[in-house]
Scaffold this motif. Structure first.
Motif, mmCIF file in Angstrom:
data_model
loop_
_atom_site.group_PDB
_atom_site.id
_atom_site.type_symbol
_atom_site.label_atom_id
_atom_site.label_comp_id
_atom_site.label_asym_id
_atom_site.label_seq_id
_atom_site.Cartn_x
_atom_site.Cartn_y
_atom_site.Cartn_z
ATOM 1 N N ALA A 36 0.820 -1.209 0.000
ATOM 2 C CA ALA A 36 0.000 0.000 0.000
ATOM 3 C C ALA A 36 0.854 1.259 0.000
ATOM 4 O O ALA A 36 0.465 2.276 -0.581
ATOM 5 C CB ALA A 36 -0.927 -0.003 1.208
ATOM 6 N N ILE A 37 2.018 1.191 0.617
ATOM 7 C CA ILE A 37 2.856 2.389 0.718
ATOM 8 C C ILE A 37 3.738 2.578 -0.511
ATOM 9 O O ILE A 37 3.819 3.669 -1.076
ATOM 10 C CB ILE A 37 3.709 2.328 2.002
ATOM 11 C CG1 ILE A 37 2.799 2.446 3.217
ATOM 12 C CG2 ILE A 37 4.774 3.422 2.012
ATOM 13 C CD1 ILE A 37 3.487 2.203 4.537
ATOM 14 N N TRP A 38 4.423 1.499 -0.959
ATOM 15 C CA TRP A 38 5.451 1.664 -1.972
ATOM 16 C C TRP A 38 5.034 1.310 -3.395
ATOM 17 O O TRP A 38 5.737 1.653 -4.338
ATOM 18 C CB TRP A 38 6.689 0.851 -1.598
ATOM 19 C CG TRP A 38 7.445 1.506 -0.482
ATOM 20 C CD1 TRP A 38 8.010 2.731 -0.500
ATOM 21 C CD2 TRP A 38 7.697 0.962 0.807
ATOM 22 N NE1 TRP A 38 8.600 2.997 0.711
ATOM 23 C CE2 TRP A 38 8.429 1.932 1.532
ATOM 24 C CE3 TRP A 38 7.381 -0.243 1.427
ATOM 25 C CZ2 TRP A 38 8.841 1.729 2.833
ATOM 26 C CZ3 TRP A 38 7.791 -0.442 2.733
ATOM 27 C CH2 TRP A 38 8.511 0.539 3.416
ATOM 28 N N ALA A 39 3.941 0.615 -3.575
ATOM 29 C CA ALA A 39 3.532 0.248 -4.933
ATOM 30 C C ALA A 39 2.822 1.437 -5.589
ATOM 31 O O ALA A 39 2.280 2.307 -4.905
ATOM 32 C CB ALA A 39 2.588 -0.951 -4.895
ATOM 33 N N PRO A 40 2.819 1.466 -6.924
ATOM 34 C CA PRO A 40 2.028 2.495 -7.598
ATOM 35 C C PRO A 40 0.547 2.369 -7.204
ATOM 36 O O PRO A 40 0.070 1.291 -6.847
ATOM 37 C CB PRO A 40 2.208 2.170 -9.084
ATOM 38 C CG PRO A 40 3.461 1.363 -9.155
ATOM 39 C CD PRO A 40 3.559 0.630 -7.859
ATOM 40 N N VAL A 41 -0.162 3.464 -7.278
ATOM 41 C CA VAL A 41 -1.540 3.522 -6.777
ATOM 42 C C VAL A 41 -2.433 2.461 -7.427
ATOM 43 O O VAL A 41 -3.201 1.785 -6.747
ATOM 44 C CB VAL A 41 -2.126 4.932 -7.008
ATOM 45 C CG1 VAL A 41 -3.585 4.983 -6.608
ATOM 46 C CG2 VAL A 41 -1.331 5.960 -6.232
ATOM 47 N N GLU A 42 -2.322 2.290 -8.742
ATOM 48 C CA GLU A 42 -3.183 1.329 -9.438
ATOM 49 C C GLU A 42 -2.917 -0.099 -8.957
ATOM 50 O O GLU A 42 -3.838 -0.870 -8.724
ATOM 51 C CB GLU A 42 -2.981 1.397 -10.950
ATOM 52 C CG GLU A 42 -3.327 2.734 -11.559
ATOM 53 C CD GLU A 42 -2.185 3.744 -11.467
ATOM 54 O OE1 GLU A 42 -1.036 3.342 -11.184
ATOM 55 O OE2 GLU A 42 -2.476 4.945 -11.648
#
Length: 72
Positions: A36-42
């Motif tokens: 949730a923190i480091w991945a791209p939003v999509e």
């Protein structure tokens, strides 16, 4: 590491199953938090959208199992 876990298990009064579920739950929660923190939003939205109903069902099953064991 096994000795540390055994000491913690004894000190907390936990059985092996509860300790294992707690460790696995912590690892899964850390993984989802990192996603949730480091991945791209999509990608984070997709992963959390797919995983959250499964985790809710697992949490409900664990709580129900605990409640039934406690009442017996």
């Amino acid at each position: 590491m096994k000795q540390l876990l055994a000491l913690y298990q004894y000190a907390a009064g936990l059985n092996r199953r509860t300790l294992t579920l707690g460790i696995i739950g912590t690892i899964v929660a850390l993984g989802l938090g990192a996603t949730a923190i480091w991945a791209p939003v999509e990608r984070a939205t997709l992963v959390l959208g797919l995983v959250s109903p499964v985790l809710a069902a697992v949490a409900a099953a664990v709580i129900l199992d605990w409640w039934n064991r406690r009442r017996v």
